[in-house]
Design a protein around this motif. Structure first.
Motif, short mmCIF file in Angstrom:
data_model
loop_
_atom_site.label_atom_id
_atom_site.label_comp_id
_atom_site.label_asym_id
_atom_site.label_seq_id
_atom_site.Cartn_x
_atom_site.Cartn_y
_atom_site.Cartn_z
N HIS A 80 0.86 -1.34 0.09
CA HIS A 80 0.09 -0.47 0.40
C HIS A 80 0.98 1.15 -0.22
CE1 HIS A 80 -4.06 -2.09 1.76
NE2 HIS A 80 -3.19 -2.67 0.84
N GLN A 81 0.34 2.20 -0.97
CA GLN A 81 1.10 3.39 -1.39
C GLN A 81 0.39 4.66 -0.18
OE1 GLN A 81 2.84 3.41 -5.08
NE2 GLN A 81 4.90 2.09 -4.72
N TYR A 82 1.43 5.58 0.05
CA TYR A 82 0.64 6.49 0.82
C TYR A 82 1.55 8.06 -0.06
CZ TYR A 82 -1.59 4.25 3.64
OH TYR A 82 -2.39 2.91 4.19
N LEU A 83 1.50 9.40 -0.05
CA LEU A 83 1.60 10.55 -0.85
C LEU A 83 1.86 11.04 0.45
CD1 LEU A 83 3.58 11.85 -2.30
CD2 LEU A 83 0.87 13.47 -3.07
N ASP A 84 3.92 10.73 1.16
CA ASP A 84 4.36 12.42 2.09
C ASP A 84 4.49 13.47 1.92
OD1 ASP A 84 6.48 13.19 4.01
OD2 ASP A 84 5.42 10.46 5.03
N LEU A 85 3.48 14.41 2.44
CA LEU A 85 3.22 15.14 1.89
C LEU A 85 3.73 16.30 3.32
CD1 LEU A 85 3.32 17.61 -0.72
CD2 LEU A 85 0.62 17.63 0.54
N HIS B 117 0.13 12.12 5.19
CA HIS B 117 0.32 10.52 4.53
C HIS B 117 -1.36 11.00 3.84
CE1 HIS B 117 3.41 8.33 6.75
NE2 HIS B 117 3.76 8.86 6.47
N ILE B 118 -1.18 11.05 2.71
CA ILE B 118 -2.58 10.49 1.35
C ILE B 118 -2.39 9.19 0.76
CG2 ILE B 118 -3.73 11.79 -0.13
CD1 ILE B 118 -2.07 14.53 0.58
N PRO B 119 -3.41 8.46 1.27
CA PRO B 119 -3.50 7.24 0.46
C PRO B 119 -4.00 7.55 -0.96
CG PRO B 119 -5.33 7.55 2.68
CD PRO B 119 -4.40 8.95 1.81
N LEU B 120 -2.58 6.32 -1.46
CA LEU B 120 -3.07 6.38 -3.19
C LEU B 120 -3.62 4.79 -3.16
CD1 LEU B 120 0.62 7.20 -3.48
CD2 LEU B 120 -1.38 9.34 -4.17
N GLY B 121 -4.37 4.34 -3.08
CA GLY B 121 -5.14 3.44 -3.07
C GLY B 121 -5.82 2.85 -1.54
N SER B 122 -6.03 1.48 -1.61
CA SER B 122 -6.31 0.79 -0.53
C SER B 122 -5.96 1.09 0.49
CB SER B 122 -7.51 -0.39 -0.82
OG SER B 122 -7.43 -0.87 0.37
N THR B 123 -6.32 1.42 1.96
CA THR B 123 -6.06 1.22 2.96
C THR B 123 -6.23 0.06 4.04
OG1 THR B 123 -7.14 2.65 4.19
CG2 THR B 123 -5.74 3.71 3.11
N GLU B 124 -6.68 -0.49 3.38
CA GLU B 124 -7.47 -2.04 4.40
C GLU B 124 -6.44 -3.09 4.35
OE1 GLU B 124 -9.95 -1.75 6.55
OE2 GLU B 124 -10.41 -0.45 6.05
N PRO B 125 -5.48 -3.94 6.06
CA PRO B 125 -5.46 -5.42 5.66
C PRO B 125 -6.03 -5.91 4.04
CG PRO B 125 -5.44 -4.36 7.49
CD PRO B 125 -6.11 -4.32 6.92
N PRO B 126 -4.46 -6.62 3.72
CA PRO B 126 -5.26 -7.93 2.83
C PRO B 126 -5.34 -8.60 3.20
CG PRO B 126 -2.77 -7.15 1.90
CD PRO B 126 -2.89 -6.20 3.48
N PHE B 127 -4.58 -8.96 3.92
CA PHE B 127 -4.74 -9.97 5.03
C PHE B 127 -5.48 -10.38 6.07
CE2 PHE B 127 -0.79 -9.82 2.00
CZ PHE B 127 -1.13 -10.79 1.18
N ASP B 128 -5.61 -11.96 6.71
CA ASP B 128 -5.70 -12.14 8.18
C ASP B 128 -5.03 -11.99 9.31
OD1 ASP B 128 -8.56 -12.35 7.71
OD2 ASP B 128 -9.13 -14.00 6.98
N ASP B 129 -3.67 -12.72 8.54
CA ASP B 129 -2.25 -13.03 9.20
C ASP B 129 -1.00 -12.51 8.55
OD1 ASP B 129 -0.84 -13.09 11.69
OD2 ASP B 129 -0.74 -15.91 11.14
N TYR B 130 -0.51 -11.34 9.07
CA TYR B 130 0.14 -10.97 8.09
C TYR B 130 1.17 -9.48 9.50
CZ TYR B 130 -2.12 -6.71 9.71
OH TYR B 130 -2.93 -5.49 10.32
N ILE B 131 3.15 -9.57 8.25
CA ILE B 131 3.87 -8.59 8.96
C ILE B 131 3.88 -8.15 8.14
CG2 ILE B 131 5.93 -8.43 9.91
CD1 ILE B 131 6.31 -11.47 10.84
N ARG B 132 3.97 -6.56 8.35
CA ARG B 132 4.38 -5.59 8.12
C ARG B 132 5.54 -4.98 7.95
NH1 ARG B 132 -0.21 -1.11 9.58
NH2 ARG B 132 1.27 -1.31 10.92
#
Length: 387
Positions: A269-274, A278-293
């Motif tokens: 997931h990408q954000y424009l850091d201005l 942080h301005i989202p450039l798409g979806s911000t929902e976690p894509p998986f049930d179990d994950y490491i970010r």
């Protein structure tokens, strides 16, 4: 600079009574600038407020007059007087500059040698100081005190800011030399049940000889001594007592294993850091049930200079918890790997004379019992207290 602020006209006069026209303008107090005469054409400039007077004089003296308005700041402002985007843009730019100069864009730690920069930044983050923090709201004295009290290796901390760059200057303590407690009264006692193989005594009185069996806690070398005059004293016992002893360890492995493993699937997931926003450039929902970010920044640059604008990217690595059923052979192999890791980590400083392994297979898994015959140092220091 005045000619760019006040409205002016460029005039070209020809025909009629030209010289009388020029003298009349001078007599009327009309300021003429940049005057020149080429091919009976008199050219000059004058302020816009004298336009009617100049036109009346030209008509009086039958002079053909051509006027051309010049671009000035006054004319520009008058032309765009109903366009509010310009003043709003100016106000927004001023507010943005003020905001950017009063927030932390970068934290620079200087003077560190052994101290960990991530640890220093973590302590500052606990104090509410991080990228994007409002500089006028930072309690520098509190942050400096917290850093000194939290990290023992720091002797002095100073914080300041230059623009939106926060500088943390640290001075580390001079490490104290390692002290050898060779004067502290002590005995040497046995740390294991075993049998003495060899001794090397540097100071103190040997209480056991080679070949004697000993139990854990037995006195091996005494720091208590009596001199020729029957005077009793104490000293720091020093020596090496090598003995043989047995040690038993158990290692188990169940057939049913629940393991959390990565699947190899990743989503970013990408954000424009201005300016720390942080301005989202798409979806911000976690894509998986179990994950490491994991996260990172990619800053834009201009002429080799890093800008406070970039792309903030969060990468999600999918994990799944699965249950595996091991075969007896696989369980046995797992237990043997445990044994090998134990020997590498805990028995590397001693000599393994013998190893007896007993395997027991149950309904749930396998259990290995390993009995070691070891040879190594069995003497440990124990402080000697007199009452």
């Amino acid at each position: 600079m005045e000619q760019h602020l006040r409205s002016e006209y460029h005039a070209a006069a020809a025909g009629g009574r030209l010289y009388a026209f020029v003298n009349a303008m001078h007599a009327a107090g009309i300021c003429c600038k940049k005057q020149r005469c080429e091919e009976n054409i008199y050219q000059f400039r004058f302020y816009a407020k004298h336009r009617k007077a100049v036109e009346q004089l030209a008509q009086t003296y039958h002079v053909q007059l051509t006027l051309t308005p010049r671009k000035t700041l006054q004319q520009f402002l008058h032309q765009y007087r109903f366009r509010f985007g310009i003043p709003l843009g100016i106000l927004f730019s001023a507010a943005l500059i003020f905001y950017c100069s009063n927030i932390v864009m970068e934290i620079d730690v200087t003077g560190e040698e052994t101290a960990s920069i991530p640890e220093i930044k973590a302590v500052l983050e606990d104090c509410g100081v991080q990228r994007g923090s409002w500089i006028p709201g930072i309690d520098f004295a509190h942050c400096e005190h917290t850093l000194r009290s939290t990290m023992d290796e720091l002797a002095w901390v100073g914080m300041r800011h230059t623009g939106n760059r926060l500088v943390v200057e640290v001075m580390e303590r001079t490490p104290e030399p390692e002290m050898q407690n060779t004067r502290k009264p002590s005995n040497i006692i046995a740390s294991q049940d075993g049998q003495i193989v060899s001794v090397s005594i540097y100071r103190g009185q040997l209480m056991k000889i080679v070949g004697d069996p000993v139990q854990k806690g037995d006195l091996l070398v005494s720091g208590l001594y009596t001199d020729e005059t029957e005077h009793t004293g104490i000293k720091h016992a020093m020596g090496s007592i090598i003995g043989q002893y047995k040690q038993t360890e158990k290692f188990t492995c169940t057939y049913e294993q629940t393991l959390r493993r990565p699947t190899g699937e990743t989503t970013a997931h990408q954000y424009l850091d201005l300016f720390t926003w942080h301005i989202p450039l798409g979806s911000t929902e976690p894509p998986f049930d179990d994950y490491i970010r994991t996260s990172g920044y990619h800053w834009f640059s201009l002429f080799g200079k890093e800008l406070p604008i970039g792309i903030y990217q969060e990468t999600f690595h999918e994990y799944r918890t699965r249950t595996f059923i091991l075969t007896p052979a696989e369980a046995a192999q797992n237990a043997e790997e445990q044994i090998q890791r134990y020997e590498d980590n805990f028995l590397s400083q001693v000599e393994i004379l013998d190893k007896k392994t007993t395997a027991l297979e149950t309904e749930s898994g396998v259990e290995y019992t390993v009995t070691y015959t070891l040879q190594g140092e069995i003497g440990v220091q124990q402080e000697l207290y007199l009452h």
